[in-house]
Design a protein around this motif. Sequence first.
Motif, short mmCIF file in Angstrom:
data_model
loop_
_atom_site.label_atom_id
_atom_site.label_comp_id
_atom_site.label_asym_id
_atom_site.label_seq_id
_atom_site.Cartn_x
_atom_site.Cartn_y
_atom_site.Cartn_z
N MET A 81 -0.31 5.96 -23.90
CA MET A 81 -0.22 7.33 -24.02
C MET A 81 1.43 7.62 -23.38
N PRO A 82 1.84 8.33 -24.06
CA PRO A 82 3.47 8.33 -23.48
C PRO A 82 3.70 8.86 -22.10
N ASP A 83 2.68 10.09 -21.78
CA ASP A 83 3.08 10.56 -20.52
C ASP A 83 2.92 9.52 -19.42
N MET A 84 1.60 8.67 -19.53
CA MET A 84 1.42 7.97 -18.32
C MET A 84 0.67 6.59 -19.03
N ASP A 85 1.07 5.59 -18.59
CA ASP A 85 0.47 4.25 -19.01
C ASP A 85 -1.03 4.42 -18.52
N GLY A 260 3.08 -3.35 -7.01
CA GLY A 260 4.03 -3.42 -5.90
C GLY A 260 3.83 -2.05 -4.93
N PRO A 261 4.44 -2.06 -3.78
CA PRO A 261 4.06 -1.05 -2.89
C PRO A 261 4.14 0.37 -3.34
N GLY A 262 5.20 0.22 -4.22
CA GLY A 262 5.42 1.72 -4.82
C GLY A 262 4.43 2.21 -5.65
N PHE A 263 3.53 1.54 -6.20
CA PHE A 263 2.26 1.87 -7.18
C PHE A 263 2.01 3.41 -6.89
N PHE A 264 1.72 3.74 -6.01
CA PHE A 264 1.00 5.14 -5.74
C PHE A 264 2.16 6.16 -5.88
N ASN A 265 3.49 5.72 -5.44
CA ASN A 265 4.44 6.78 -5.78
C ASN A 265 4.72 7.11 -7.17
N ILE A 266 4.81 5.88 -7.80
CA ILE A 266 5.13 5.78 -9.42
C ILE A 266 3.95 6.49 -10.20
N VAL A 267 2.76 6.15 -9.67
CA VAL A 267 1.70 7.02 -10.55
C VAL A 267 1.58 8.28 -10.43
N GLN A 268 2.01 8.85 -9.17
CA GLN A 268 2.17 10.22 -9.16
C GLN A 268 3.54 10.87 -9.33
N GLY A 269 4.36 10.05 -10.29
CA GLY A 269 5.49 10.72 -10.72
C GLY A 269 6.52 10.68 -9.67
#
Lengths: 533, 151
Positions: A81-85, A260-269
């Motif tokens: 999906m384009p908006d979120m993997d 990586g540790p930034g996972f949740f940050n990335i996921v939440q934009g």
Amino acid sequence: MVRAIAGSSRRRRRQRNFDSNFPKGMRVMAVDDDLVCLKFLEILLLHCGYAVTATQYPCLALNLLRQNSDAYDLVIIDVQMPDMDGFQLLESIVVEMDIPVIMLSIHGDTKSVTKCIEHGACDYMVKPARFEELKLIWKHVVKRSMTETTFEHPLATAALPLGLGDGSSQASGNDHPDQGKGKGNELPTSVSDEGSSLVKKARVTWSSDLHAVFVRAVNTVGLDRAGPKRILEMMGVPGLSRQNVASHLQKYRRALRLYGPGFFNIVQGDAGAGASGGADTSGVKAKPQRTMALALTRPVPDNGRSTEDLRVAGFPNNQTAAPVSQTPMFSLPMSNQNALVQKRPSTSLGSQQTIRQISSPSYPASIDLTGPQATLDYQNQQSFVSALDQINDFIRNTSQNLLPSSIPPVPTFASGPSTGCTTGFVTDANSSLVQHGNQQDQSTTPPVSMMSSKQDVQWGSGAYTKTGPSSGAQNNEATLNMDNHAVAPLHGTSYAESAIYLSEPSIADGTFLFDDDNEGDDLHAMLRQFQNK
Amino acid sequence: MASVNYKEQLAALVDSMLREGFLDEQFTQLQELQDETSPGFVEEVIAMFCGDTGTVFNEIETVMNQAVIDFQNVDPLVHRLKGSCCTVGAPKMKLACVQYRQFRDANDRQGCLSAVNLIKDEYNILRNKFETMLNLERMIQAGGTNKPNGK
């Protein structure tokens, strides 16, 4: 001390009743950016007897799930999906909510399937989804329920219907040592409901607070040395089992390993939030967990599109999804939700055949169906066209209410003086079709307005009246409510409007790299014009 | 044509499309899913397909119009098209998408270009037939299945 009791703000133990109709009425959320696939999936799920919530927007889906994960039993997600993997969404759901997730993709190769399973999916389907497969997806819900119930509620497991559970024999005599930590009298009353109904799965919801406690415990013990039992002891949360911690730890480790540790940050934009502590994966620091806790409470940004659509679109009962700060309609218990949604009149599918489709008007409300036949850009395929020409001619000659112009042709990707493209692509000798004289269309019709016609589609005054506002279907933002089935998607708005609306999110929010010097792009031309002034 | 039955025409059109390979059993399944609970389902899906695909082609065109085509930007678009045409039951268009993928894997830019054009052409053919189908559906809905009254 964190209490793991229903009603606690720290963590909720979800009570899910499998009523006697199960799996009918099972609540499924479907997420796919492709409207055609989404629509098809939705219909199939409805035919299976499930209650369906369908959306094109993964961010919106995640927000909905976070607002009320109890409202959904299973989620089906498109991989690409384009908006979120799709994998990111999968991981989020698996880690935060522990709802079974089925991945859907056009690829069926081993690598893709393996990747999905490794990320936590409970199953994998190849598009187009098959009815026979969808009829059985409820097994994942039952299976998940049995896995968790086994270790936590001896009373509940004793009430498991016979023949269902491999886990039941394990559970009935289970005297898990960790149960001593919990209080036996904390069992929710619904779990003790015996009889023919399936025992509810007491699913652990890993709220941000609970997860923060978990991460603190992991940090104290050390990620590499952390074992579920030790972490459980450190957390000191009554009612939480070693099994819960073990599965959460597994997912946590996997998420860290993959993203990586930034996972949740990335996921939440929140990709810009550098507080994740960078690439330090040797141990999870206090900073990441704080950021994560904060981030988890923040709604996932959806490019400002989906909630807007929801507000404007109007659901079947003119209700919209509320922003996170308010109590959204989707947090209502299922019975109320049913009341809010127009039900499809159906005798065969039961009363729980409800559907909410949360989609944007991402395809034109009207299809422009007139247009000269000569716009066909493949005139050398006369053999296919001639028969149709006869039919079309006959229709035109005999019908008084001709539909407006046809869908404008898609331009040929040809090189030529009119296109202004020089080195981009070469006229292909094999593609004789490419050579066709459709260049005039391309040169004169800018991309964005390619599909605009300015005419509404008049579908006649029959059952398929699509002009004018109808109940619940406003503008061209079709909420494909089943009762407005014939009306909503082909609303009588200007094709130009819908086309522009359609194009902007698609192009602007897409991941495509547009060359700023694109000669053929009207928008850029306009911008340059202003810049040059 | 003295006596015309729109329903028969529609059935004949669908049959010919199935025979010629423009549609496959997936489309038949779509038709079977259409019932009293979802009366306009096929029509809706076709309309969605045409609209959605047209939009995707707009985006493809934008990418293709660049001086140097970055096929990485075309990939997700073709992927999307493949999903749509699989769902609607359009094997020729799907095959063209598969060919694009093969050319991409082989790093054959010329092949990719021709494949994109092929996808577009298959879509145009399909769209034309779908237009006819929708017209016939509309006739059926508006005037019943009777013969036209010399209109």
